[in-house]
Design a protein around this motif. Structure first.
Motif, PDB file in Angstrom:
ATOM      1  N   TYR A   1      76.110  20.482  63.707  1.00 36.84           N
ATOM      2  CA  TYR A   1      75.607  20.787  65.051  1.00 36.84           C
ATOM      3  C   TYR A   1      76.804  20.967  65.973  1.00 36.84           C
ATOM      4  CZ  TYR A   1      73.074  20.513  69.456  1.00 36.84           C
ATOM      5  OH  TYR A   1      72.559  20.790  70.700  1.00 36.84           O
TER       6      TYR A   1
ATOM      7  N   SER B   1      70.291  27.966  69.199  1.00 41.29           N
ATOM      8  CA  SER B   1      70.568  27.954  67.763  1.00 41.29           C
ATOM      9  C   SER B   1      71.985  27.451  67.531  1.00 41.29           C
ATOM     10  CB  SER B   1      70.393  29.361  67.172  1.00 41.29           C
ATOM     11  OG  SER B   1      70.572  29.342  65.774  1.00 41.29           O
ATOM     12  N   ARG B   2      72.130  26.125  67.615  1.00 37.56           N
ATOM     13  CA  ARG B   2      73.454  25.518  67.459  1.00 37.56           C
ATOM     14  C   ARG B   2      73.616  24.776  66.133  1.00 37.56           C
ATOM     15  NH1 ARG B   2      75.052  22.965  73.378  1.00 37.56           N
ATOM     16  NH2 ARG B   2      74.389  24.732  74.639  1.00 37.56           N
TER      17      ARG B   2
ATOM     18  N   LYS C   1      73.339  24.326  62.014  1.00 37.09           N
ATOM     19  CA  LYS C   1      73.386  25.097  60.776  1.00 37.09           C
ATOM     20  C   LYS C   1      73.226  24.143  59.616  1.00 37.09           C
ATOM     21  CE  LYS C   1      76.213  28.989  62.361  1.00 37.09           C
ATOM     22  NZ  LYS C   1      75.993  28.693  63.757  1.00 37.09           N
TER      23      LYS C   1
ATOM     24  N   THR D   1      72.366  29.331  53.213  1.00 32.06           N
ATOM     25  CA  THR D   1      72.948  29.007  54.514  1.00 32.06           C
ATOM     26  C   THR D   1      71.930  29.426  55.557  1.00 32.06           C
ATOM     27  OG1 THR D   1      75.181  29.415  53.698  1.00 32.06           O
ATOM     28  CG2 THR D   1      74.876  29.380  56.083  1.00 32.06           C
TER      29      THR D   1
ATOM     30  N   TRP E   1      64.159  27.087  60.158  1.00 30.35           N
ATOM     31  CA  TRP E   1      65.496  27.657  59.975  1.00 30.35           C
ATOM     32  C   TRP E   1      65.359  29.133  59.608  1.00 30.35           C
ATOM     33  CZ3 TRP E   1      69.399  24.153  60.884  1.00 30.35           C
ATOM     34  CH2 TRP E   1      69.055  22.799  60.831  1.00 30.35           C
TER      35      TRP E   1
ATOM     36  N   ASN F   1      73.453  23.840  55.160  1.00 28.19           N
ATOM     37  CA  ASN F   1      73.686  24.322  53.807  1.00 28.19           C
ATOM     38  C   ASN F   1      72.775  23.534  52.881  1.00 28.19           C
ATOM     39  OD1 ASN F   1      75.707  25.984  54.742  1.00 28.19           O
ATOM     40  ND2 ASN F   1      77.340  24.561  54.244  1.00 28.19           N
TER      41      ASN F   1
ATOM     42  N   SER G   1      70.450  32.788  56.655  1.00 25.16           N
ATOM     43  CA  SER G   1      71.605  33.643  56.968  1.00 25.16           C
ATOM     44  C   SER G   1      72.204  34.277  55.722  1.00 25.16           C
ATOM     45  CB  SER G   1      72.690  32.828  57.690  1.00 25.16           C
ATOM     46  OG  SER G   1      72.191  32.259  58.879  1.00 25.16           O
TER      47      SER G   1
ATOM     48  N   ALA H   1      70.353  28.955  59.770  1.00 24.04           N
ATOM     49  CA  ALA H   1      70.655  28.623  61.161  1.00 24.04           C
ATOM     50  C   ALA H   1      69.370  28.213  61.860  1.00 24.04           C
ATOM     51  CB  ALA H   1      71.285  29.821  61.869  1.00 24.04           C
ATOM     52  N   GLU H   2      69.510  27.413  62.865  1.00 25.62           N
ATOM     53  CA  GLU H   2      68.366  26.875  63.601  1.00 25.62           C
ATOM     54  C   GLU H   2      67.527  27.998  64.201  1.00 25.62           C
ATOM     55  OE1 GLU H   2      67.575  23.752  67.308  1.00 25.62           O
ATOM     56  OE2 GLU H   2      69.607  24.416  66.789  1.00 25.62           O
TER      57      GLU H   2
ATOM     58  N   PRO I   1      77.995  28.026  70.097  1.00 25.85           N
ATOM     59  CA  PRO I   1      78.656  28.480  68.876  1.00 25.85           C
ATOM     60  C   PRO I   1      79.843  29.390  69.165  1.00 25.85           C
ATOM     61  CG  PRO I   1      76.280  28.607  68.639  1.00 25.85           C
ATOM     62  CD  PRO I   1      76.547  28.245  70.065  1.00 25.85           C
TER      63      PRO I   1
END
Length: 825
Positions: A610, A681-682, A684, A815, A799, A686, A802, A817-818, A615
């Motif tokens: 976060y 969208s901060r 991410k 991967t 999510w 994995n 990506s 992102a929010e 970003p």
């Protein structure tokens, strides 16, 4: 209307049918089953119908029917019991910066250079491939050619320049034809004509200018006081021969004569020799001077290997000498003097290419009652620039003025068709009268011209522009012819679900994709999901969000690069779905495409990050676009200031240069959306999941924090009415909501869930009757799953994918992102 989708075989596009409300499904199916197998899989609103289910139900606009026409047993191999396998993403269509705008040089089309646009000859480069609407500066396809047109012999002549240019591949609509910013129609003597692909063009004058001609002045006969220009003398002559109207003089090689060995022949000379001839009073020996044309200069030797003796032999013709010297005179070996006599001759000039015509452009500056006379001599030459015998011609010209006192410049174009036919020619000019400051002759330019007739360009749109040039321009200027052109493309009919190959003007990204893929790329119509593509285009709240206006000009841009560049302008991603090019758009979704939890996730690679600040350290977004009025670059700026979005330039903006943007509305919507993404969208993540994670990039998925106990998950072990049995105990805190996956892996919407009094291994929720997978260790290996949490927790579990990386151990690394609905508000 109800939507019915039919897939006849995996990897083929889905056939889509809009069926009127009130139609009974079984009746519709039996009327359309001529090409269907008896073994079908039918899914109604996410629920797979069993063999005993009633098919004679009435369809409504809320119904979404999926039919899989495949032999029994195959469907389980094609579709995962939990998730629908979408397939790997195009490697060359993975999200990346779109094709960048290019700098203004001859490699790239001036259409994409927003400063200093000119018409250029982009030799050996790709033809412009324009989509949408652009201000086009067409490419030159040949040299400019001009001619002076005179009403009478006494008329001064007006210069008209003709340009042939290529607008681009395909067919276009055009308007606002200009020179720079001025309307071309307002220019005196200007005219233009567009030629769509396949048009028969009656004739094209293809001209090539002589590089060594640039306004040379032709001297008059009175300017010859400096003769000879070059002279050489030999006091020993090997031999002298007179025969057939020609004299040949052979001498030992001397450096003084090297100048004449290097001349382009024929060349006007004078020469002096010593002769002896008989008269009535006895033998006479004297020096005689002749004028003539040097037609041959040859070097020979005696053949010795060591220190050979070398000779020069000069041959002259067109002889003019003393009248009292007879042809039988003996040429003595005591003298030979050779003089260059062409100081008054301008040239010779040589054709750059083979041609059928020669256009001579001259200008004569005359005072009152003055005139100029001159002759032009041409001859055909071979590859070594030697004259081809029998091809020499002489043309004479005279230009006078009717004025008594005023001066005028007379411009002429004289068109010659040589008797020697198609080939290269040498040309020289010589005045046959005197010159003065009131009588000046200049050779402005010469063109070697070939006239092409009935020319057809089957794939390109050409334009011919003819303008009247300025007589006394104070400086040179670039060609800046341009027009507002709109590409004509094919399209697709959503109702009939067929490609419409009729060409129409369009700025739609969907039409650009279809045309680029099917026509330019030559791909099969079965390899692209046109229905899904055009459904996205039709769903846009404003058509301007789907505009794509750009010129592809680089042959190294692959088909995949071009498709993604087109799609990127509409915030669309292209990907492979079972061998079919499919599309999805970055927009708000109503429910996730898939649900992951501890049952189909691995803990290794799991990580959530976060960013406390926005970003990348950005505090805003800048999106550039091409202003359609000025054809110059313009900018949309948004900044996040104290948590509020304001329209001003940021200190550290995320600069987005997206090709194909030519309207403010489209650029502003994208800039605002990307600015909201900085705020909302901060986070991410994995994650490594099992192979059912092979889904499309851009999909919205639900993935809980596997270390958060309040985000509870597991799989369904049974159902009785609204009571569900679960594999894990559930702790209820506050208002909880649940999602459940059906037999195809499609998640339901969120439904309120409450605790069951008799057990912790379950919940109660009014979920519609959907087909569930209950594990039995045999026919069902992957059970339906559930995810239960508070609204806030569920929102935080959404999510956007990506990137996707399949691994060798049958897992997939994601991967993500929010995702937040506020980005699209």
């Amino acid at each position: 209307m109800a939507l019915v989708e039919l897939q006849r075989f995996p990897g083929t596009p889905k056939e889509r049918y809009e069926v009127p409300n009130g139609t009974f499904f079984y009746a519709w199916l039996t009327q359309n089953d001529s090409n269907l197998h008896h073994d079908l899989v039918i899914v109604r609103n996410g629920v797979k119908l069993g063999d005993d289910d009633e098919l004679a139900f009435e369809l409504s606009e809320l119904d979404h029917i999926q039919i899989f026409d495949q032999p029994k047993g195959i469907i389980s191999d094609i579709l995962s019991p939990i998730f629908q396998v979408v397939g790997a993403v195009f490697s060359f269509l993975a999200p990346k910066p779109a094709i960048a705008n290019k700098s203004g040089n001859t490699i790239d089309s001036p259409n994409n250079s927003l400063t200093g646009q000119t018409n250029t000859a982009r030799v050996y480069k790709a033809k412009p491939d324009i989509y949408g609407q652009v201000r086009s500066f067409p490419d030159l396809i040949q040299e400019s050619i001009f001619e002076y047109i005179r009403a009478t012999d006494m008329d001064g002549g007006l210069k008209y320049v003709t340009e042939w240019m290529c607008v681009g591949i395909g067919e276009y609509d055009y308007s606002s034809v200009r020179y720079s910013e001025s309307s071309l129609g307002a220019m005196a003597g200007a005219e233009y004509q567009f030629y769509p692909p396949g048009t028969v063009i009656p004739s094209i004058n293809e001209g090539y200018s002589f590089d060594d001609v640039d306004g040379q002045e032709v001297p008059g006969q009175n300017e010859g006081d400096d003769f000879p220009v070059e002279t050489a003398t030999a006091n020993t002559v090997v031999s002298g021969t007179y025969a057939g109207g020609q004299i040949a003089m052979k001498i030992v090689k001397q450096a003084e004569f090297d100048y004449f060995m290097g001349l382009v022949l024929p060349h006007a000379v004078t020469f002096t020799i010593n002769v002896t001839y008989s008269t009535a009073t006895g033998s006479v020996t004297t020096d005689a001077t002749f004028s003539g044309t040097l037609i041959s200069a040859v070097e020979t030797n005696d053949g010795a290997v060591i220190n050979p003796v070398r000779w020069y032999t000069f041959t002259m013709t067109d002889l003019n000498g003393p009248p009292d010297i007879p042809a039988a005179a003996t040429i003595n070996t005591v003298k030979f003097i050779l003089n260059d006599n062409e100081a008054l001759t301008v040239g010779p000039f040589f054709s750059p290419v083979d041609s059928a015509q020669l256009w001579l452009h001259t200008q004569v500056q005359l005072g009152g009652k003055k005139s100029a006379s001159w002759k032009v001599v041409i001859w055909k030459i071979d590859g070594d620039y030697n004259q081809i015998p029998g091809t020499q011609q002489t043309f004479t010209y005279h230009q006078g003025t009717p004025h008594n006192s005023s001066s005028e410049v007379f411009y002429r174009t004289d068109k010659l068709t040589p008797v020697g036919g198609f080939g290269k020619y040498a040309i020289n000019f010589q005045r046959t009268d005197n010159s003065s400051d009131a009588s000046v002759l200049k050779v402005e330019e010469i063109h070697a011209v070939n006239i092409r007739t009935n020319v057809v360009h089957p794939t390109d749109t050409l334009v011919r522009v003819k303008v009247r040039a300025t007589e006394n321009a104070l400086g040179s200027r670039d060609r800046k012819y341009n027009a507002l052109v709109t590409r004509k493309t094919i399209s697709y009919n959503l109702d009939t679900q067929t490609v419409d190959y009729t060409l129409r003007v369009s700025r739609s990204f969907a039409d650009a994709v279809a045309h680029c893929w099917l026509i330019t790329g030559g791909q099969s119509v079965n390899s692209i999901d046109l229905y899904g593509l055009y459904a996205i285009a039709e769903s846009l709240p404003d058509s301007r969000l789907g505009y794509f206006d750009y010129t592809f000009d680089d042959e190294n841009d692959s088909l995949g690069d071009r498709i993604q560049a087109i799609c990127n302008a509409a915030s669309v991603v292209a990907y492979w779905d079972d061998g079919v090019l499919t599309f999805t758009r970055d927009q708000k979704v109503t429910h996730p495409a898939a649900v992951f939890n501890r049952a189909n996730m691995k803990t290794d690679e799991y990580k959530i990050t976060y960013e406390a600040t926005m970003p990348g350290g950005y505090d805003g977004v800048q999106v550039s676009y091409v202003n359609p009025t000025t054809n110059k670059k313009a900018y949309i700026n948004y900044r996040v200031l104290n948590g509020v979005i304001v329209e001003q330039e940021a200190q550290n903006p995320n600069k987005l240069e997206i090709v194909g943007f030519r309207n403010e509305y489209q650029a502003r919507e994208r800039a605002l959306r990307e600015t909201k993404r900085l705020i909302y969208s901060r986070a991410k993540m994995n994650a490594k999941v099992f192979e059912d994670g092979i889904i499309q990039v851009g999909s919205v998925v639900q993935i809980p924090d596997i270390y958060d106990s309040n985000q509870q998950q597991g799989y369904i072990t049974g159902r009785a009415g609204n009571n569900f049995d679960t594999s894990e105990p559930i702790n209820f805190t506050g208002s909880m909501y649940v999602l459940v996956t059906d037999s195809l892996g499609n998640p339901t919407l969120r439904y309120p869930a409450t605790a069951r009094a008799e057990t912790k291994y379950g919940f109660t929720a009014a979920i519609p009757s959907i087909q569930l997978n209950i594990w039995n260790g045999d026919t069902v290996q992957l059970p339906s799953r559930y995810l239960i949490a508070t609204v806030e927790e569920l929102d935080s579990q959404l999510w956007k994918v990506s990137s996707i990386k399949p691994n060798t151990d049958n897992t997939v690394s994601l991967t993500v992102a929010e995702y937040n609905d506020a980005i699209y508000q």
